[in-house]
Design a protein around this motif. Structure first.
Motif, PDB file in Angstrom:
ATOM      1  N   SER A 168     -12.842  17.426  45.949  1.00  0.00           N
ATOM      2  CA  SER A 168     -13.603  17.012  45.473  1.00  0.00           C
ATOM      3  C   SER A 168     -14.824  17.469  44.275  1.00  0.00           C
ATOM      4  O   SER A 168     -15.630  17.403  43.351  1.00  0.00           O
ATOM      5  CB  SER A 168     -13.385  15.505  44.873  1.00  0.00           C
ATOM      6  OG  SER A 168     -13.979  14.340  44.122  1.00  0.00           O
ATOM      7  N   ILE A 170     -16.044  20.109  45.546  1.00  0.00           N
ATOM      8  CA  ILE A 170     -16.320  21.430  45.337  1.00  0.00           C
ATOM      9  C   ILE A 170     -16.067  21.169  43.285  1.00  0.00           C
ATOM     10  O   ILE A 170     -16.397  22.124  42.394  1.00  0.00           O
ATOM     11  CB  ILE A 170     -15.514  22.232  46.081  1.00  0.00           C
ATOM     12  CG1 ILE A 170     -16.427  22.511  47.670  1.00  0.00           C
ATOM     13  CG2 ILE A 170     -15.443  23.362  45.556  1.00  0.00           C
ATOM     14  CD1 ILE A 170     -15.041  23.389  48.244  1.00  0.00           C
ATOM     15  N   HIS A 171     -14.931  20.983  43.374  1.00  0.00           N
ATOM     16  CA  HIS A 171     -14.458  21.081  41.874  1.00  0.00           C
ATOM     17  C   HIS A 171     -15.748  20.330  41.273  1.00  0.00           C
ATOM     18  O   HIS A 171     -15.559  21.106  40.030  1.00  0.00           O
ATOM     19  CB  HIS A 171     -12.997  20.264  41.797  1.00  0.00           C
ATOM     20  CG  HIS A 171     -13.043  20.322  40.442  1.00  0.00           C
ATOM     21  ND1 HIS A 171     -11.818  21.246  39.861  1.00  0.00           N
ATOM     22  CD2 HIS A 171     -12.112  19.174  39.509  1.00  0.00           C
ATOM     23  CE1 HIS A 171     -11.737  20.792  38.606  1.00  0.00           C
ATOM     24  NE2 HIS A 171     -11.828  19.585  38.403  1.00  0.00           N
ATOM     25  N   ARG A 174     -18.558  22.727  40.925  1.00  0.00           N
ATOM     26  CA  ARG A 174     -18.391  23.942  39.892  1.00  0.00           C
ATOM     27  C   ARG A 174     -18.219  23.580  38.460  1.00  0.00           C
ATOM     28  O   ARG A 174     -18.737  24.111  37.584  1.00  0.00           O
ATOM     29  CB  ARG A 174     -16.996  24.789  40.593  1.00  0.00           C
ATOM     30  CG  ARG A 174     -17.491  25.830  41.685  1.00  0.00           C
ATOM     31  CD  ARG A 174     -15.915  25.813  41.967  1.00  0.00           C
ATOM     32  NE  ARG A 174     -16.155  26.633  43.228  1.00  0.00           N
ATOM     33  CZ  ARG A 174     -14.483  26.875  44.237  1.00  0.00           C
ATOM     34  NH1 ARG A 174     -13.581  26.643  43.431  1.00  0.00           N
ATOM     35  NH2 ARG A 174     -14.958  27.331  44.853  1.00  0.00           N
ATOM     36  N   GLY A 175     -17.918  21.962  38.069  1.00  0.00           N
ATOM     37  CA  GLY A 175     -17.661  21.695  36.175  1.00  0.00           C
ATOM     38  C   GLY A 175     -19.204  21.742  35.978  1.00  0.00           C
ATOM     39  O   GLY A 175     -19.683  21.810  35.055  1.00  0.00           O
ATOM     40  N   LEU A 177     -21.814  23.356  37.790  1.00  0.00           N
ATOM     41  CA  LEU A 177     -22.811  24.183  36.916  1.00  0.00           C
ATOM     42  C   LEU A 177     -22.648  25.298  35.785  1.00  0.00           C
ATOM     43  O   LEU A 177     -23.383  25.534  35.129  1.00  0.00           O
ATOM     44  CB  LEU A 177     -21.798  25.494  38.407  1.00  0.00           C
ATOM     45  CG  LEU A 177     -22.948  24.989  40.224  1.00  0.00           C
ATOM     46  CD1 LEU A 177     -22.514  25.624  40.794  1.00  0.00           C
ATOM     47  CD2 LEU A 177     -24.100  24.935  39.901  1.00  0.00           C
ATOM     48  N   ARG A 178     -21.185  24.660  35.989  1.00  0.00           N
ATOM     49  CA  ARG A 178     -20.676  25.428  34.627  1.00  0.00           C
ATOM     50  C   ARG A 178     -21.134  25.010  33.282  1.00  0.00           C
ATOM     51  O   ARG A 178     -21.925  26.284  32.522  1.00  0.00           O
ATOM     52  CB  ARG A 178     -18.370  25.558  34.314  1.00  0.00           C
ATOM     53  CG  ARG A 178     -17.619  26.248  33.452  1.00  0.00           C
ATOM     54  CD  ARG A 178     -18.639  27.570  33.224  1.00  0.00           C
ATOM     55  NE  ARG A 178     -18.314  28.796  32.052  1.00  0.00           N
ATOM     56  CZ  ARG A 178     -17.726  29.674  32.208  1.00  0.00           C
ATOM     57  NH1 ARG A 178     -18.972  30.746  33.429  1.00  0.00           N
ATOM     58  NH2 ARG A 178     -17.974  30.402  31.247  1.00  0.00           N
ATOM     59  N   LEU A 181     -24.782  26.297  32.828  1.00  0.00           N
ATOM     60  CA  LEU A 181     -24.848  27.310  32.466  1.00  0.00           C
ATOM     61  C   LEU A 181     -24.076  28.201  31.859  1.00  0.00           C
ATOM     62  O   LEU A 181     -24.684  29.400  31.164  1.00  0.00           O
ATOM     63  CB  LEU A 181     -24.144  28.395  34.197  1.00  0.00           C
ATOM     64  CG  LEU A 181     -25.153  28.572  35.244  1.00  0.00           C
ATOM     65  CD1 LEU A 181     -24.976  28.601  36.788  1.00  0.00           C
ATOM     66  CD2 LEU A 181     -27.010  28.802  35.286  1.00  0.00           C
TER      67      LEU A 181
END
Ligand code: ZN
Lengths: 182, 142
Positions: A168, A170-171, A174-175, A177-178, A181
């Motif tokens: 959870s 990591i997911h 990444r969400g 970060l997206r 960015l």
């Protein structure tokens, strides 16, 4: 997995740890860079990362004598994250933005860096800055996964939480970060 | 039909059970929303993975090697400030691509120093060499 190769400059008394089949210098050689890069991406600061990496290697040297056979990666990364958290508590500092004037400094350099190099600096800085804005737990999980290359089970073992929690984090990391960015 | 959610990151990382993977793959075939999210997650992962791997300063290991259990020896050579600047410059070099396995780039400190006209290492230590090591999909190359 890693070829055995003796490293010059280390005294005999440090080695070997037969139960591991590893000497301290093996650990330093094969894991020093990972520890340093982990610390660098968590702190965004090369000096703090270097101090932290050295602290970890010293803890490993002390700890190898009493190391009980088991998951070496779990043991090593538990030490590493504990050293990081101790360091944060001691210094009570927030992660810093990396090398804030680097782009300007390079732009002023007497031999100017090519535009594409400057663009790459900015991109790399953007990703690092975004990492630093993540909640600590997310950043730690993402860095252990994508910079260090640990499996979810290894990360869970190092952090001391269930694998599902790491999945959870990591997911969600990444969400976020997206979002930052894009 | 529920969306795949956090299974998507685990799918990217090869961390699903085979049963979960079958479900995710089947769902992805018909769900454009999850396809888009998978693309976003892949992009975010690629950006982190594309960050260059920096070489650990040699004084970190030599200092730890020289330390006793009771005492930490920390030594920052004079060249460290210049090395840090060089490392910061090198930060960029590995960022050329978002794909999982960029080509290896090996740049010596003197090359960077020459290019940027940074001050030379004051004590002649080769320690300031900064190297970018290409990332492999599985993490830091040994
Ligand atoms: Zn869906």
């Amino acid at each position: 997995m890693c070829p055995r190769r003796s490293m010059v400059g280390f005294p005999e008394w440090m080695s070997p740890m037969p139960e591991l089949g590893l000497t301290w210098e093996d650990v330093a050689r094969t894991h020093g860079r990972k520890i340093y890069n982990f610390a660098y991406r968590l702190t965004g600061n090369p000096d703090d990362a270097a101090d932290l990496a050295q602290d970890v290697l010293i803890r490993v040297k002390r700890g190898l004598a009493s190391y009980q056979p088991g998951s070496f990666d779990g043991w090593l990364w538990r030490i590493t994250r504990n050293a990081f958290l101790d360091d944060v508590r001691r210094k009570k500092r927030r992660p810093t933005v990396p090398l804030p004037d680097e782009v300007d400094r390079l732009a002023r350099a007497s031999v100017p860096a090519p535009d594409h190099v400057l663009a790459q600096i900015r991109l790399g800085s953007d990703v690092q800055n975004a990492l630093l804005k993540l909640p600590h737990d997310f950043r730690e999980a993402v860095v252990m996964c994508d910079i260090v290359g640990l499996s979810y089970a290894e990360i869970a073992g190092a952090v001391g939480v269930p694998v599902g929690t790491i999945r959870s984090r990591i997911h969600r990391g990444r969400g976020q970060l997206r979002e930052m960015l894009s | 039909m529920s969306h795949s959610g956090e299974l998507l990151s685990a799918y990217l990382d090869g961390e699903l059970t085979s049963a979960e993977e079958v479900d995710v793959v089947a769902h992805l075939e018909s769900c454009t929303r999850c396809q888009g999210e998978l693309g976003d997650l892949h992009g975010a992962r690629a950006m982190v993975r594309a960050l260059p791997i920096l070489e650990v300063p040699t004084w970190v290991i030599s200092g730890a090697a020289a330390s006793t259990a009771e005492m930490q020896v920390r030594r920052r050579p004079l060249a460290w400030a210049a090395a840090a600047a060089a490392a910061a410059f090198v930060l960029v070099i590995g960022f050329a691509t978002f794909v999982a396995t960029p080509p290896a780039i090996d740049i010596t400190f003197s090359e960077i120093s020459d290019t940027l006209r940074l001050p030379a290492s004051q004590d002649g230590l080769p320690a300031a060499r900064a190297v970018v090591i290409a990332r492999t999909a599985g993490g830091i190359a040994e």
